[in-house]
Design an enzyme around this catalytic site. Structure first.
Site, PDB file in Angstrom:
ATOM      1  N   ILE A 623     -10.930  10.472   6.037  1.00  0.00           N
ATOM      2  CA  ILE A 623      -9.992   9.455   5.584  1.00  0.00           C
ATOM      3  C   ILE A 623      -8.677  10.162   5.252  1.00  0.00           C
ATOM      4  O   ILE A 623      -8.613  11.005   4.356  1.00  0.00           O
ATOM      5  CB  ILE A 623     -10.557   8.716   4.348  1.00  0.00           C
ATOM      6  CG1 ILE A 623     -11.921   8.079   4.671  1.00  0.00           C
ATOM      7  CG2 ILE A 623      -9.566   7.657   3.861  1.00  0.00           C
ATOM      8  CD1 ILE A 623     -11.934   7.110   5.838  1.00  0.00           C
ATOM      9  N   GLU A 699      -9.852  -1.634  11.563  1.00  0.00           N
ATOM     10  CA  GLU A 699     -10.610  -2.816  11.962  1.00  0.00           C
ATOM     11  C   GLU A 699     -12.029  -2.898  11.406  1.00  0.00           C
ATOM     12  O   GLU A 699     -12.565  -3.993  11.257  1.00  0.00           O
ATOM     13  CB  GLU A 699     -10.633  -2.879  13.494  1.00  0.00           C
ATOM     14  CG  GLU A 699      -9.218  -3.159  13.990  1.00  0.00           C
ATOM     15  CD  GLU A 699      -9.040  -3.073  15.490  1.00  0.00           C
ATOM     16  OE1 GLU A 699      -9.134  -1.955  16.007  1.00  0.00           O
ATOM     17  OE2 GLU A 699      -8.797  -4.095  16.125  1.00  0.00           O
TER      18      GLU A 699
HETATM   19 MO1  MOS Z   1      -5.785  -4.785  16.829  1.00  0.00          MO
HETATM   20  S1  MOS Z   1      -6.717  -6.605  17.181  1.00  0.00           S
HETATM   21  O1  MOS Z   1      -6.069  -3.954  18.300  1.00  0.00           O
HETATM   22  O2  MOS Z   1      -4.163  -5.139  16.556  1.00  0.00           O
END
Ligand code: MOS
Length: 733
Positions: A623, A699
């Site tokens: 991180i 994500e």
């Molecule tokens: Mo992300 S959905 O690849 O901006």
């Protein structure tokens, strides 16, 4: 000097953002700036039969009204419109011809001396249509779905293994259409620089993608146009592809030889891009001990008539758990809607929702604790490709998350935990995303005063890219963070693809490290020339930059300040650019993982759902910045709450038009909906994923959250609601 990587350094652009000094696309000005207002189609399919602009043109202050009938030339082939991340098919071409492909598509641009005039005059453009029948109802058309071959995979015989399995679960999980709703509206300010030259201030996740696209659409020489986007007020995937307002702004600027700004309204943004509604059909066959025999996962999603947009919804199902038999298929329904777009963890946010709810239902059928089922089905290898992982600390996510949450106190029976008039439910789910890297370049300019500028054309969409770039550069150059200036979001800077896929942190960090290597080598070459200098004869791999010095690693006494080194070499600055390619050797699977635990409280009489606690334990390699990374995970969790309980784009199928095209009727979680969110980053040293062990966190935070909440709602109520969002009428119904 302690390293900056791995610490909780505050955002280097934070002050600029909160004081308003940071400029967004719609805030750049030019003398003589004109304002464009978009007029949109009110039918979903057909042709513009007649368009009358005379009333609009009569309004004092209106400069022009551009339509498909009077516009200047645009590329007449698909190739000119293909951006870097376009799916297969024919990209939509704004104001190209009389065809209407979706409700809300632009049919005219009114340009005026000021915004209000443009807005008023736009209401006076009269459009008549030849409407044709349209179809926007996904569920009515699901039987017309076609299969995308490249998304179909299998191993073993999943159908037979499923039929033969002693314990089976099969169900359909439905995710509503969602819109991105970033705070910043889509906006382009096209500055006319004279001589056909343009600077375009743009809201985008990829300035060089927009640059190439505009060159294609308008046939502009690459050096006649620059695309600039220093700050982005959220995009979440909506800004990966160029949106139509940039075409309209540039079209008008070129036609009028004048600077033009086009800002879309919130309502207009609902006819741009969206995460398609998806049906996830999951079948799990298990042995009595909870090991899996078969996984079948079919996803059906929406695409437009003109492009085939598809993401990987299904293959996470065979990746996350061990199963000898697996089968995935992705199908698409074409509707008269704009093309969908990536939205935070595209494919995984939806596909893993289906899988992780199905696992919860399987655990109930097996009378196993849901976490125990995950452990029995755990996979140490990516079975889709039969590869080891570069690292996979998901077991640690499970154990640390469960401990922080107090999972061992869970009573297995639904409706068995309550407090006052509220039913209490505890649910969990796993999450998975990819650890991607893409070819990226960076440039470092080191000056004799010990300052460095680090530059790359990538974006900072709010993820903290400015900050991690500064941290990496500071560590690699051995300089204080305050001595680093970061430049990004400008198409003239060193090459970068769009910021997406959670690949930017790893990609840009390695590009900076490579550029810093070259700076160090150049600096060493300067001082090694002087025979009596302390670093004479030091080998490049023994030289290190630290504490504002260049020194020998083996003999730290042999050191010279950067200023002295530059003086010795007779230079004021050293500029080096380097790029990294990231050739995947195919030896490893590269993924991030998470475990999410959720507590819901449901009012038994009213059905009101509150989410009191979420613990998200994440394994994502090294991180870089614990503060910005936590911020990403919290943001993903909040979106997961929205996905589970609130978000749903509703279309009136009579018109093929979004009914709740505003953020008061399209619900998102507000502060009152968000309570405790505990983020845990488990240790995950990774010597294989890349040199610095970085996987990316943009994500993974959303994946699995909606499933953990849906599973908690089942545990609270005994009622299995598979269609998102889970609203109180479904709980009571
Ligand atoms: Mo992300 S959905 O690849 O901006």
């Amino acid at each position: 000097m302690a390293p900056y990587i791995g610490t909780s350094v505050s955002r280097v652009d934070g002050r600029a953002k909160v004081t308003g000094a940071a400029q967004y696309a719609a805030e750049f000005d030019a003398p003589d700036l004109a304002y464009g207002r978009v007029v949109t189609a009110t039918i979903a399919c057909g042709r513009v039969a007649r368009i009358d602009i005379t009333d609009a043109l009569r309004v004092p202050g209106v400069i022009a009204v551009l339509t498909h009938e009077n516009r200047p030339p645009l590329a007449d082939n698909d190739k000119g419109y293909k951006d870097d991340v376009a799916p297969s098919g024919s990209p939509y071409r704004p104001l190209y011809d009389d065809k209407v492909q979706f409700n809300g598509q632009p049919v005219a641009l009114v340009v005026a001396e000021d915004e209000d005039t443009a807005r008023f005059a736009a209401t006076l453009v009269r459009v008549e249509y030849d409407a044709q029948p349209h179809e926007t109802d996904f569920f009515a058309r699901r039987d017309a779905a076609f299969t995308l071959d490249r998304r179909t995979t299998r191993r073993g015989d999943a159908a037979a293994a499923f039929s033969a399995a002693p314990v089976r679960h099969e169900a359909e999980y439905v995710i509503a259409t969602e819109h991105h709703n970033p705070m910043e509206l889509f906006a382009s300010t096209a500055i006319w620089e004279g001589g056909g030259r343009l600077t375009v201030y743009e809201k985008t996740q990829g300035v060089q993608n927009v640059h190439r696209y505009l060159c294609g659409v308008f046939g502009i020489e690459p050096d006649h146009i620059r695309v600039v986007s220093p700050y982005v007020g959220g995009a979440f995937g909506a800004g990966l592809r160029p949106q139509y307002q940039v075409v309209l702004a540039v079209l008008a600027a070129r036609a009028l030889q004048r600077s033009v700004r086009v800002v879309l309204t919130r309502a207009q943004m609902y006819a741009l891009c969206y995460r398609p509604a998806t049906i996830e059909r999951v079948a799990l066959g298990a042995n009595a001990d909870g090991t899996l025999q078969a996984v079948r996962h079919e996803a059906i999603a929406v695409t437009s008539q003109h492009e085939a947009f598809a993401r990987n919804d299904t293959s996470w199902s065979g990746l996350l758990y061990t199963s000898p038999h697996a089968e995935y298929v992705h199908r698409l329904v074409r509707l008269d809607l704009p093309t969908p777009a990536d939205m935070r963890a595209p494919g995984a946010a939806t596909g893993v929702y289906g899988l992780e709810c199905a696992m919860d239902e399987l655990a109930v059928a097996l009378k196993l604790d849901p976490l125990e089922l995950r452990l029995r089905a755990y996979s140490d290898r990516d079975q889709n490709d039969d590869l080891p992982y570069t690292s996979k600390a998901l077991r640690d996510c499970y154990s640390r998350g469960a401990e922080a949450f107090g999972w061992s106190q869970r009573k297995p029976e639904p409706r068995s935990m309550r407090e006052g008039n509220e039913l209490v439910g505890w649910g969990m789910a796993s999450g998975v995303w990819e650890a991607l890297q893409v070819p990226t370049a960076a440039r470092i300019v080191l000056t004799a005063n010990g300052h460095a500028e680090v530059a790359c054309a990538t974006s900072d969409i709010g993820t903290g890219t400015y900050t991690i770039m500064a941290q990496v550069a500071a560590d690699m150059l051995g300089l204080p963070l305050d001595n680093i200036t970061v430049k990004l979001g400008d198409s003239s800077l060193p090459r970068s693809p769009v910021e997406g896929g959670s690949w930017t942190a790893a990609s840009v960090s390695h590009a900076i490290a490579a550029a810093a290597d070259e700076v160090r080598t150049a600096l060493l070459a300067l001082v090694a020339k002087a025979p009596d200098a302390p670093l004479a004869g030091v080998a490049p791999d023994d030289a290190v930059l630290a504490n504002g010095m260049i020194a020998s690693r083996r003999d730290p006494a042999r050191a010279l300040s950067i200023a002295d080194a530059m003086r010795a070499g007779g230079v004021e600055r050293i500029a080096r650019e380097a790029s990294v390619d990231f050739k995947d050797d195919g030896k490893y699977a590269r993924n991030t993982h998470s475990a999410i635990f959720a507590e819901v409280r449901i009012d038994e009489e009213l059905g009101v759902i509150r989410i009191l606690r979420i613990v998200s334990a994440v394994a994502a390699g090294r991180i870089l910045n614990t503060k910005t990374a936590r911020n990403q995970i919290v943001g993903g969790v909040v979106w997961g709450i929205g996905m589970a309980l609130h978000e749903e784009t509703q279309i009136d199928h009579r018109f093929g038009r979004v009914m709740n095209a505003n953020i008061s009727e399209y619900l998102v979680p507000v502060h009152a909906d968000v309570h405790d969110i505990d983020v845990i980053f488990v240790d995950e040293p990774d010597p294989h994923v890349n040199a610095l062990g970085i996987k990316g966190v943009g994500e993974i935070g959303i994946v699995g959250v909606a499933a953990a909440i849906a599973n908690a709602i089942y545990h609270a109520t005994g009622k299995r609601i598979r269609d998102l969002p889970i609203t109180l009428d479904k709980v009571l119904g």
